[in-house]
Design an enzyme around this catalytic site. Structure first.
Site, PDB file in Angstrom:
ATOM      1  N   HIS A 126      35.730  43.804  32.201  1.00  0.00           N
ATOM      2  CA  HIS A 126      36.696  43.305  31.174  1.00  0.00           C
ATOM      3  C   HIS A 126      37.930  42.319  32.060  1.00  0.00           C
ATOM      4  CE1 HIS A 126      39.468  46.692  29.764  1.00  0.00           C
ATOM      5  NE2 HIS A 126      39.140  46.777  31.110  1.00  0.00           N
ATOM      6  N   HIS A 127      38.376  42.519  33.297  1.00  0.00           N
ATOM      7  CA  HIS A 127      38.940  42.281  34.007  1.00  0.00           C
ATOM      8  C   HIS A 127      38.658  41.076  34.262  1.00  0.00           C
ATOM      9  CE1 HIS A 127      41.575  45.500  33.136  1.00  0.00           C
ATOM     10  NE2 HIS A 127      41.005  46.368  34.365  1.00  0.00           N
ATOM     11  N   ALA A 128      37.519  40.337  34.484  1.00  0.00           N
ATOM     12  CA  ALA A 128      36.622  39.034  35.965  1.00  0.00           C
ATOM     13  C   ALA A 128      37.458  37.870  34.768  1.00  0.00           C
ATOM     14  CB  ALA A 128      35.506  39.396  36.090  1.00  0.00           C
ATOM     15  N   ASP A 153      42.119  41.575  29.830  1.00  0.00           N
ATOM     16  CA  ASP A 153      42.632  40.346  29.646  1.00  0.00           C
ATOM     17  C   ASP A 153      41.529  39.296  30.225  1.00  0.00           C
ATOM     18  OD1 ASP A 153      41.973  41.791  32.080  1.00  0.00           O
ATOM     19  OD2 ASP A 153      43.854  41.125  33.626  1.00  0.00           O
TER      20      ASP A 153
END
Length: 296
Positions: free
Chosen positions: A124-126, A166
């Protein structure tokens, strides 16, 4: 969704994102006979047209380049950093994980299945234009984008990883069709230092993002109270057609990279709650993804 080749998503022996966690999880699936009780599918890697639903073309090209020659990685696009060291086959491994999540979303939307799981996913951070936080391609965002492309008008994303979701929030910051809810350790004490309660969506989608930031040391009681106090009410108001969830195990009290104190029992309770909420508000359509967690 499972393909043995997802274990090639490997940043090296000293990196905390050890692919052994995936092999061990699939070993448990087999040991409990779950692979006989449900269908196990493998999907092809996400192609460039799918990756570009979220990621910039220049970023995908950069991932391909360092995938072929890791020596050229210099930190540009977040590649070749301590969090995301370059390795041979990076593009192929990351695209394969993304392909499993996208295929799961497609099967849900077409009515082939009621639930789909990709425990290798949840990266989920990419960001659209860069790698971050052990994540190269954002399979969660890509699955949601594919649902929108297929005609979905309301997709809810609930993230209970210890870190703020994010990348997913950023991908849909100005899209009122997507509700992003992230319950995470407070940004004062943990990467990526975002996910403040004041972050509620862009000008075109005010109220489409919700962030539940919990203080370091929060245990089962506070974690479960926060979830049950906020998430069901948001979903009841939004009425999603599909529920996408991210279940990073790094909220666990033994995880050395974060500071919450949640037990397996509480994690299971939240996953069971997500199952109920999917049936109550999304006609049972539920895509569950994995996430972070230090494999000891």
């Amino acid at each position: 969704m499972w393909d043995e080749a997802v274990t090639r998503y490997d940043f090296g022996p000293s990196h905390p994102m050890d692919p052994v966690r995936l092999a061990l999880t699939m070993g448990l699936v087999r040991a409990f006979g779950l692979d006989r009780a449900m269908e196990v599918r493998a999907a092809p890697a996400a192609g460039d047209s799918t990756l570009r639903l979220v990621h910039r073309e220049d970023y995908v090209a950069a991932v391909r380049e360092v995938s072929e020659d890791p020596g050229v990685a210099d930190g540009s696009y977040g590649l070749g950093t301590m969090d995301d060291p370059a390795f041979h086959g990076m593009h192929e491994a990351a695209a394969l994980i993304a392909g499993q999540s996208v295929a799961g979303a497609e099967a849900l939307w077409h009515g082939e299945v009621e639930h789909a799981v990709n425990f290798a996913g949840g990266l989920h951070h990419a960001m659209p234009g860069g790698a971050a936080g052990f994540c190269v391609y954002n399979d969660a965002s890509l699955a949601i984008a594919r649902l929108l492309e297929l005609g979905a008008e309301r997709v809810a994303y609930v993230d209970v990883d210890v870190h703020h979701g994010d990348g997913v929030q950023a991908a849909f910051w100005d899209d009122p069709r997507v509700l992003t809810v992230s319950m995470h350790e407070h940004p004062r004490t943990l990467f990526p230092q975002t996910g403040w309660p004041e972050e509620t969506g862009g000008p075109e989608a005010e109220g489409s993002a919700a962030n539940i930031a919990l203080p370091a040391g929060t245990g089962d009681e506070g974690w479960l109270r926060a979830f049950h106090a906020v998430v069901p009410e948001l979903l009841a108001d939004f009425r999603p057609q599909v529920l996408v969830t991210q279940h990073g195990a790094d909220t666990h009290f033994e995880d050395p990279l974060a500071h919450l104190a949640v037990s397996l029992d509480a994690q299971r309770a939240v996953q069971e709650a997500c199952h109920r909420l999917a049936h109550e508000y999304a006609d049972g359509r539920w895509l569950a993804l994995g996430g972070g967690g230090y494999a000891v």
